[in-house]
Write an enzyme that holds these catalytic residues in place. Sequence first.
Site, PDB file in Angstrom:
ATOM      1  N   GLY A 177       0.773  -1.241   0.000  1.00  0.00           N
ATOM      2  CA  GLY A 177       0.000   0.000   0.000  1.00  0.00           C
ATOM      3  C   GLY A 177       0.803   1.289   0.000  1.00  0.00           C
ATOM      4  CD  GLU A 232       0.588   0.614   7.250  1.00  0.00           C
ATOM      5  OE1 GLU A 232       0.395   0.695   6.021  1.00  0.00           O
ATOM      6  OE2 GLU A 232       0.218  -0.355   7.919  1.00  0.00           O
ATOM      7  CG  ASP A 233      -1.779   1.655   3.000  1.00  0.00           C
ATOM      8  OD1 ASP A 233      -1.674   1.435   4.232  1.00  0.00           O
ATOM      9  OD2 ASP A 233      -2.315   0.840   2.220  1.00  0.00           O
ATOM     10  CG  ASP A 251      -9.734   1.589   8.829  1.00  0.00           C
ATOM     11  OD1 ASP A 251     -10.450   2.585   8.916  1.00  0.00           O
ATOM     12  OD2 ASP A 251     -10.197   0.462   8.591  1.00  0.00           O
ATOM     13  CE  LYS A 307     -10.887   4.963   5.715  1.00  0.00           C
ATOM     14  NZ  LYS A 307     -11.391   3.615   5.335  1.00  0.00           N
ATOM     15  CG  PHE A 325     -13.322   0.865   0.901  1.00  0.00           C
ATOM     16  CD1 PHE A 325     -12.500   0.175   1.778  1.00  0.00           C
ATOM     17  CD2 PHE A 325     -13.166   0.673  -0.459  1.00  0.00           C
ATOM     18  CE1 PHE A 325     -11.530  -0.701   1.297  1.00  0.00           C
ATOM     19  CE2 PHE A 325     -12.197  -0.197  -0.952  1.00  0.00           C
ATOM     20  CZ  PHE A 325     -11.381  -0.889  -0.068  1.00  0.00           C
ATOM     21  CB  ILE A 326     -10.517   5.934  -0.115  1.00  0.00           C
ATOM     22  CG1 ILE A 326      -9.595   5.624   1.075  1.00  0.00           C
ATOM     23  CG2 ILE A 326     -11.514   6.983   0.328  1.00  0.00           C
ATOM     24  CD1 ILE A 326      -8.213   5.775   0.767  1.00  0.00           C
ATOM     25  CG  ASP A 344      -5.821  -3.270  -2.243  1.00  0.00           C
ATOM     26  OD1 ASP A 344      -5.439  -2.780  -1.157  1.00  0.00           O
ATOM     27  OD2 ASP A 344      -6.281  -4.424  -2.338  1.00  0.00           O
ATOM     28  NE  ARG A 383      -1.997  -3.080  -3.927  1.00  0.00           N
ATOM     29  CZ  ARG A 383      -2.304  -3.154  -2.643  1.00  0.00           C
ATOM     30  NH1 ARG A 383      -2.307  -2.062  -1.901  1.00  0.00           N
ATOM     31  NH2 ARG A 383      -2.636  -4.302  -2.089  1.00  0.00           N
TER      32      ARG A 383
HETATM   33  P1  IMP Z   1      -6.188  -1.103  10.356  1.00  0.00           P
HETATM   34  O1  IMP Z   1      -5.416  -2.281  10.892  1.00  0.00           O
HETATM   35  O2  IMP Z   1      -7.659  -1.221  10.625  1.00  0.00           O
HETATM   36  O3  IMP Z   1      -5.643   0.228  10.784  1.00  0.00           O
HETATM   37  O4  IMP Z   1      -6.149  -1.208   8.783  1.00  0.00           O
HETATM   38  C1  IMP Z   1      -5.075  -0.937   8.031  1.00  0.00           C
HETATM   39  C2  IMP Z   1      -5.153  -1.637   6.698  1.00  0.00           C
HETATM   40  O5  IMP Z   1      -6.502  -1.811   6.213  1.00  0.00           O
HETATM   41  C3  IMP Z   1      -4.479  -0.765   5.672  1.00  0.00           C
HETATM   42  O6  IMP Z   1      -3.092  -1.041   5.605  1.00  0.00           O
HETATM   43  C4  IMP Z   1      -5.214  -1.097   4.406  1.00  0.00           C
HETATM   44  O7  IMP Z   1      -4.623  -2.201   3.775  1.00  0.00           O
HETATM   45  C5  IMP Z   1      -6.600  -1.474   4.840  1.00  0.00           C
HETATM   46  N1  IMP Z   1      -7.570  -0.355   4.679  1.00  0.00           N
HETATM   47  C6  IMP Z   1      -8.177   0.357   5.646  1.00  0.00           C
HETATM   48  N2  IMP Z   1      -9.014   1.271   5.154  1.00  0.00           N
HETATM   49  C7  IMP Z   1      -8.935   1.158   3.800  1.00  0.00           C
HETATM   50  C8  IMP Z   1      -9.592   1.842   2.703  1.00  0.00           C
HETATM   51  O8  IMP Z   1     -10.405   2.763   2.852  1.00  0.00           O
HETATM   52  N3  IMP Z   1      -9.245   1.427   1.451  1.00  0.00           N
HETATM   53  C9  IMP Z   1      -8.344   0.432   1.206  1.00  0.00           C
HETATM   54  N4  IMP Z   1      -7.725  -0.241   2.197  1.00  0.00           N
HETATM   55  C10 IMP Z   1      -8.012   0.121   3.491  1.00  0.00           C
HETATM   56 MG    MG Z   2      -2.362  -2.068   3.550  1.00  0.00          MG
END
Ligand code: IMP
Ligand code: MG
Length: 178
Positions: A48, A102-103, A106, A134, A155-156, A162, A168
Site C-alpha cells: 500500500g 503506512e498507506d 484505520d 481515519k 472506503f477509498i 486497493d 493502486r
Molecule cells: P487497520 O489495521 O484497521 O488500521 O487497517 C489498516 C489496513 O486496512 C491498511 O493497511 C489497508 O490495507 C486497509 N484499509 C483500511 N481502510 C482502507 C480503505 O479505505 N481502502 C483500502 N484499504 C483500506
Molecule cells: Mg495495507
Amino acid sequence: MKKVTILDKEFELFIESDTIQDSIKRIAKEINHDLEGTNPIFVAILNGSFMFAGDLMKHVTIPSEITFVRLASYQGVSSTKDVKEVLGLVENIKGRTVVILEDIVDTGHTIERLMKQFELLGPKEIKVATLLFKPKALVKDVKPDFIALEIPNDFIVGFGLDYDGLGRNLRDIYKIIP
Ligand code: IMP
Ligand code: MG
C-alpha cells in the site's frame, strides 16, 4: 465528477493528485525538521505505501535510509485473530530511529502490531508516518506522528490503496459511492 468502476463497485473522485502531493511535501518538511540529526531508517510497508514512500522520499532532505517490508497474514492457531508478521527486514534497527511508512491507519490494529514487533528489535524510537488517517475508525491507542491527510470513514482506493488488489495505480484518491 470523475468516476471509476472497479469490479462491482463505483468510486468518485475524492482527493486530487495536487492536494495529495502538497500534503506529502508538508509532512516531509515536518520530518526534516523533527528528525534532523537522527539518521532515521524509513520502513515502508508494502504494497500500500509504495507511492507514498516514493513521493515522500523525494522531499526528505536529511541523511536517512529506506527499506521495504511486507506483512504476511497468518491464522493464529489458538485464536481466530489474524496475526500479521513482518517479512523481509534485513537491516539491523537496534538503536535506530525508525519511521514506519503506512498507506492508511484505520482501526489502528495493524500499526499497533507492527510497532510491537519492531520494539522487540530494540530501536531507539519508532515514529509513524501515514498518508491517510481515519480518526473516527481508530479503536487502538495509537496516533501517527506524521499525517498527510485525515479522512472520514469511507472506503477509498487509489495512490497505493486497493480494492481487491485493484486501483493502486490511480494517481488520485477515490471514495466508494454507497
Ligand atoms: P487497520 O489495521 O484497521 O488500521 O487497517 C489498516 C489496513 O486496512 C491498511 O493497511 C489497508 O490495507 C486497509 N484499509 C483500511 N481502510 C482502507 C480503505 O479505505 N481502502 C483500502 N484499504 C483500506
Ligand atoms: Mg495495507
